[in-house]
Each structure stands twice: as structure tokens, then as C-alpha cells.
Design an enzyme around this catalytic site. Structure first.
Site, mmCIF file in Angstrom:
data_model
loop_
_atom_site.group_PDB
_atom_site.id
_atom_site.type_symbol
_atom_site.label_atom_id
_atom_site.label_comp_id
_atom_site.label_asym_id
_atom_site.label_seq_id
_atom_site.Cartn_x
_atom_site.Cartn_y
_atom_site.Cartn_z
ATOM 1 N N VAL A 279 -25.415 14.707 57.529
ATOM 2 C CA VAL A 279 -26.251 16.229 56.376
ATOM 3 C C VAL A 279 -27.210 16.274 55.711
ATOM 4 O O VAL A 279 -28.150 17.414 55.525
ATOM 5 C CB VAL A 279 -25.730 17.217 56.224
ATOM 6 C CG1 VAL A 279 -24.652 17.591 57.830
ATOM 7 C CG2 VAL A 279 -24.395 17.593 54.744
ATOM 8 N N TYR B 70 -22.267 17.328 39.089
ATOM 9 C CA TYR B 70 -21.391 18.513 40.574
ATOM 10 C C TYR B 70 -22.088 19.770 40.521
ATOM 11 O O TYR B 70 -22.314 21.408 40.699
ATOM 12 C CB TYR B 70 -20.038 17.902 40.223
ATOM 13 C CG TYR B 70 -19.027 18.204 40.942
ATOM 14 C CD1 TYR B 70 -19.229 17.793 42.180
ATOM 15 C CD2 TYR B 70 -18.574 19.395 41.245
ATOM 16 C CE1 TYR B 70 -18.396 18.974 43.875
ATOM 17 C CE2 TYR B 70 -17.635 20.211 41.820
ATOM 18 C CZ TYR B 70 -17.720 19.889 43.628
ATOM 19 O OH TYR B 70 -16.668 20.123 44.736
ATOM 20 N N ALA B 71 -21.284 20.334 38.804
ATOM 21 C CA ALA B 71 -22.102 21.351 38.060
ATOM 22 C C ALA B 71 -22.632 22.146 38.612
ATOM 23 O O ALA B 71 -23.728 23.345 39.172
ATOM 24 C CB ALA B 71 -21.715 20.973 36.767
ATOM 25 N N ASP C 143 -19.730 15.467 60.234
ATOM 26 C CA ASP C 143 -18.893 14.737 59.997
ATOM 27 C C ASP C 143 -19.861 12.982 60.049
ATOM 28 O O ASP C 143 -20.161 12.775 60.687
ATOM 29 C CB ASP C 143 -17.969 14.738 59.706
ATOM 30 C CG ASP C 143 -17.338 14.527 58.660
ATOM 31 O OD1 ASP C 143 -16.778 14.878 57.308
ATOM 32 O OD2 ASP C 143 -17.301 13.228 57.622
ATOM 33 N N GLY D 139 -10.090 17.843 55.254
ATOM 34 C CA GLY D 139 -9.751 18.725 53.681
ATOM 35 C C GLY D 139 -9.612 20.352 53.867
ATOM 36 O O GLY D 139 -9.196 20.496 55.797
ATOM 37 N N ALA E 24 -23.589 13.678 62.184
ATOM 38 C CA ALA E 24 -24.814 13.767 62.025
ATOM 39 C C ALA E 24 -25.183 13.680 60.088
ATOM 40 O O ALA E 24 -23.298 14.143 59.385
ATOM 41 C CB ALA E 24 -25.140 15.188 61.995
ATOM 42 N N SER F 168 -18.668 25.428 43.852
ATOM 43 C CA SER F 168 -17.010 25.386 43.202
ATOM 44 C C SER F 168 -16.738 26.228 41.879
ATOM 45 O O SER F 168 -17.688 27.040 41.529
ATOM 46 C CB SER F 168 -17.213 23.666 43.116
ATOM 47 O OG SER F 168 -16.694 23.094 42.058
HETATM 48 N N1 LIG Z 1 -10.883 20.403 46.717
HETATM 49 C C1 LIG Z 1 -11.182 20.944 45.779
HETATM 50 O O1 LIG Z 1 -10.325 21.123 44.939
HETATM 51 C C2 LIG Z 1 -12.566 21.898 45.687
HETATM 52 C C3 LIG Z 1 -12.970 22.231 44.866
HETATM 53 C C4 LIG Z 1 -14.129 23.177 45.228
HETATM 54 C C5 LIG Z 1 -14.262 23.176 45.897
HETATM 55 N N2 LIG Z 1 -14.868 22.123 46.820
HETATM 56 C C6 LIG Z 1 -16.035 21.734 47.944
HETATM 57 O O2 LIG Z 1 -14.566 21.841 49.459
HETATM 58 C C7 LIG Z 1 -15.761 21.475 49.904
HETATM 59 C C8 LIG Z 1 -14.735 20.260 50.892
HETATM 60 O O3 LIG Z 1 -14.134 19.917 49.661
HETATM 61 P P1 LIG Z 1 -12.965 19.015 50.478
HETATM 62 O O4 LIG Z 1 -12.400 18.276 48.462
HETATM 63 O O5 LIG Z 1 -12.389 18.874 51.599
HETATM 64 O O6 LIG Z 1 -13.684 17.474 50.407
HETATM 65 P P2 LIG Z 1 -13.126 15.673 51.490
HETATM 66 O O7 LIG Z 1 -14.285 14.896 50.306
HETATM 67 O O8 LIG Z 1 -12.201 15.553 51.314
HETATM 68 O O9 LIG Z 1 -14.195 16.327 52.091
HETATM 69 C C9 LIG Z 1 -15.949 15.707 52.488
HETATM 70 C C10 LIG Z 1 -16.421 15.783 53.440
HETATM 71 O O10 LIG Z 1 -17.682 15.801 54.192
HETATM 72 C C11 LIG Z 1 -18.004 14.387 55.159
HETATM 73 N N3 LIG Z 1 -18.947 14.065 54.410
HETATM 74 C C12 LIG Z 1 -20.077 13.321 53.590
HETATM 75 N N4 LIG Z 1 -20.933 13.027 53.901
HETATM 76 C C13 LIG Z 1 -21.604 13.552 54.704
HETATM 77 C C14 LIG Z 1 -22.697 13.470 54.712
HETATM 78 N N5 LIG Z 1 -23.659 13.217 54.838
HETATM 79 N N6 LIG Z 1 -22.847 14.305 55.851
HETATM 80 C C15 LIG Z 1 -21.214 14.671 56.463
HETATM 81 N N7 LIG Z 1 -20.497 15.049 56.029
HETATM 82 C C16 LIG Z 1 -20.120 14.179 55.658
HETATM 83 C C17 LIG Z 1 -16.590 13.542 54.013
HETATM 84 O O11 LIG Z 1 -16.834 12.247 55.179
HETATM 85 C C18 LIG Z 1 -15.778 14.434 54.413
HETATM 86 O O12 LIG Z 1 -14.746 14.159 55.463
HETATM 87 C C19 LIG Z 1 -17.168 20.534 49.546
HETATM 88 O O13 LIG Z 1 -18.019 21.116 49.742
HETATM 89 C C20 LIG Z 1 -16.055 20.768 47.704
HETATM 90 O O14 LIG Z 1 -17.271 20.406 46.845
HETATM 91 C C21 LIG Z 1 -12.801 22.036 46.879
#
Ligand SMILES: NC(=O)c1ccc[n+]([C@@H]2O[C@H](COP(=O)([O-])OP(=O)(O)OC[C@H]3O[C@@H](n4cnc5c(N)ncnc54)[C@H](O)[C@@H]3O)[C@@H](O)[C@H]2O)c1
Length: 261
Positions: A73, A165-166, A46, A26, A71, A152
Site C-alpha cells: 500500500v 510513529y506519533a 496485505d 491482528g 499490494a 492511534s
Molecule cells: N495493536 C495496537 O495496540 C494498536 C494500537 C493503536 C493503533 N493501532 C493501529 O491499528 C492498525 C493495526 O495494528 P495491528 O497491531 O493489528 O498491526 P499488525 O502489525 O499486527 O498488522 C499489520 C498488517 O499490515 C501488513 N502490512 C505491513 N506493510 C504493508 C504494506 N506495505 N502493504 C500492505 N500491508 C502491509 C502486515 O503484513 C500485517 O498483516 C495499525 O494501523 C496500528 O498502527 C494498533
């Protein structure tokens, strides 16, 4: 028009050790790829071991320097140990941290359970405390650094089923400002990105056709964001080009939140 860069990418992060959390897919993966293209040395954190291995292998195949760290996080000790390992492995202190990892459940208020709420806040909010704590001594030693936190639009405006989430994403904005004020004397900048709807499997990938049509109709730029759109903003905030930007929340949402409806 899409989020792919149409101009040559500058090498604004040349030689900088960059930690990106949630870098296996992502937006996190797009950020890791962009930072690597800008000359960054990538430490990818990750918990998705197989995906992480593939992501790191992909970067290395393109000739970039990248290492993976499994790790969690949300765990302070694991984060501290991973940051120590990064400095040892790269032979240099960390200069940039992107807090991108997320674990999310969208539930009606009555169904919010302790375990999911706790995990969401551990990974999406408390993790930022632990990575900041671990990064600061290294950044001080190199004379400064940049921390970029993913919030977000859910941290600014309300949607249903998103109480936790909010809270988490609004919390990211408060934490960003507090850290920015406290870390300014050390030349450490802390800023937040506020993405709108980005086409990742975890987000737009889950919408049905009607939802997609509704959301697109409310989007002034007429499209969802690509991960690369957010990566471009992250690269700006991580680089010296944003040297006078401190504690900011940079909204990257195609105009979604400013449009009258
Ligand atoms: N996709 C959207 O539309 C959107 C919109 C607003 C904000 N965001 C923010 O952008 C960021 C990325 O979003 P995304 O859609 O790419 O998310 P995603 O779910 O596709 O990817 C998140 C990644 O975080 C990893 N992860 C989960 N728990 C973990 C942990 N404990 N330690 C380390 N890694 C961990 C997952 O394995 C995954 O690879 C997030 O913070 C999300 O809230 C996304």
C-alpha cells in the site's frame, strides 16, 4: 468482559465491496471478519503472502466472499492497480476502505534512520493518499462511500521512542479531516479510529509482565482492547449507522487517555 460481540451482528454492509489493508492478521483480520459477518464482500490487501492466503481461506471457509491482493500500500501504482482489479473481480465499485496496514519501528530519536522512517510514513501515512485517490472515482460512481483510517492514541499523546510513529498517526488525523471536507459533496465520509492498547502480537504481545501490570493499572476499563473491539467501531463507521459522522476521531482505548493520573 471481552471484545467478543454479545448481541447478534447486523448485516449493515450487505453486498458492499470493502477493501481492508493489512487484513492478514491482528486488527485488520478482525475487521475483515466483522465486515464479512455484516454481509460485506471482502478485498483483503496485505504483503504477508502466506498469512494473507490463510486469512482469505478462513473467510471463504465460513461462507463469506473474500479475495486477497498482495499490494504494497506504500506504492501508488500498486494501489491503483489493485483497486482496478478489485472492481473487475467483484463486478462492482468499492464502497468501503479501511486503512489499517502499518509497518512500525520504535526507536530513540538518535537512532531513527532514513530507511525505517521512510517506510513507516510510506505504509502508515502516504498509503492513505493512494488508497483514497484510487477509491474516490469508484465511490463517486456508486453515489458515496466510507473511508475508515486507523490512527492511534500515540497520535494524541506522547510516548518515548515513538517520534516517527506519533507523527504518522497524528498525520492520519489531519489527513482524515482534510479528506472529509473535500469529499463531503460526493457523499463520501472519512473518519478515524484512535485505538489505545490492543492485544495483538505487534503491540501488547511484545510487553513484559511489569509493563503489562503498569499499563493495566492505568486503564479505567481494566483490560487491553481486543481486535474485535476495534472491528466493532470500524463496522459502525463503515455503515449507514454513522451517516452523520464526518471527519471524526473516535477514541477506543478503554478510557486510557481521559483518565487523570
Ligand atoms: N495493536 C495496537 O495496540 C494498536 C494500537 C493503536 C493503533 N493501532 C493501529 O491499528 C492498525 C493495526 O495494528 P495491528 O497491531 O493489528 O498491526 P499488525 O502489525 O499486527 O498488522 C499489520 C498488517 O499490515 C501488513 N502490512 C505491513 N506493510 C504493508 C504494506 N506495505 N502493504 C500492505 N500491508 C502491509 C502486515 O503484513 C500485517 O498483516 C495499525 O494501523 C496500528 O498502527 C494498533
Amino acid at each position: 468482559m471481552n471484545g467478543k460481540p454479545r448481541t447478534p451482528i447486523a448485516r449493515r454492509l450487505e453486498g458492499t465491496v470493502c477493501v481492508v489493508t493489512g487484513a492478514a492478521r491482528g486488527i485488520g483480520l478482525a475487521i475483515a471478519e466483522r465486515f464479512a459477518a455484516e454481509g460485506g464482500r471482502l478485498a483483503c490487501f496485505d504483503v504477508g503472502a502466506t498469512r494473507l492466503q490463510a486469512a482469505v481461506a478462513g473467510l471463504v471457509e465460513k461462507g463469506h466472499e473474500a479475495r486477497g491482493y498482495g499490494a504494497d500500500v506504500g506504492k501508488r501504482d500498486a494501489v491503483a492497480a489493485a483497486f482496478e482489479a478489485v472492481e473487475r473481480d467483484f463486478g462492482a465499485p468499492v464502497g468501503v476502505v479501511v486503512n489499517n496496514a502499518v509497518w512500525a519501528r520504535f526507536q530513540p530519536i538518535a537512532e531513527v534512520d532514513e530507511e525505517s522512517a521512510g517506510r513507516m510514513l510510506d505504509v502508515g501515512l502516504k498509503a492513505l493518499l493512494w488508497t483514497t485517490q484510487a477509491a474516490v472515482p469508484q465511490m463517486k460512481r456508486r453515489g458515496g462511500g466510507a473511508i475508515v483510517n486507523l490512527s492511534s492514541t500515540s497520535g494524541l499523546q506522547a510516548m518515548t521512542d515513538s517520534m516517527v510513529y506519533a507523527a504518522m498517526k497524528a498525520g492520519v488525523l489531519g489527513l482524515t479531516r482534510a479528506a472529509a471536507v473535500e469529499l463531503s459533496p460526493h457523499g463520501i465520509r472519512v473518519n478515524a479510529i484512535v485505538p489505545g492498547m490492543v492485544g495483538t502480537p505487534a503491540s501488547v504481545g511484545k510487553f513484559d509482565e511489569a509493563t503489562i501490570a503498569n499499563r493495566l493499572a492505568a486503564m479505567p476499563l481494566g483490560r487491553f482492547g481486543d481486535p474485535e473491539d476495534i472491528a466493532a467501531v470500524a463496522a459502525f463507521l463503515a455503515s449507514e449507522d454513522s451517516r452523520y459522522v464526518q471527519g471524526a476521531q473516535l477514541v477506543a482505548d478503554g478510557g486510557w487517555t481521559i483518565a487523570a493520573r
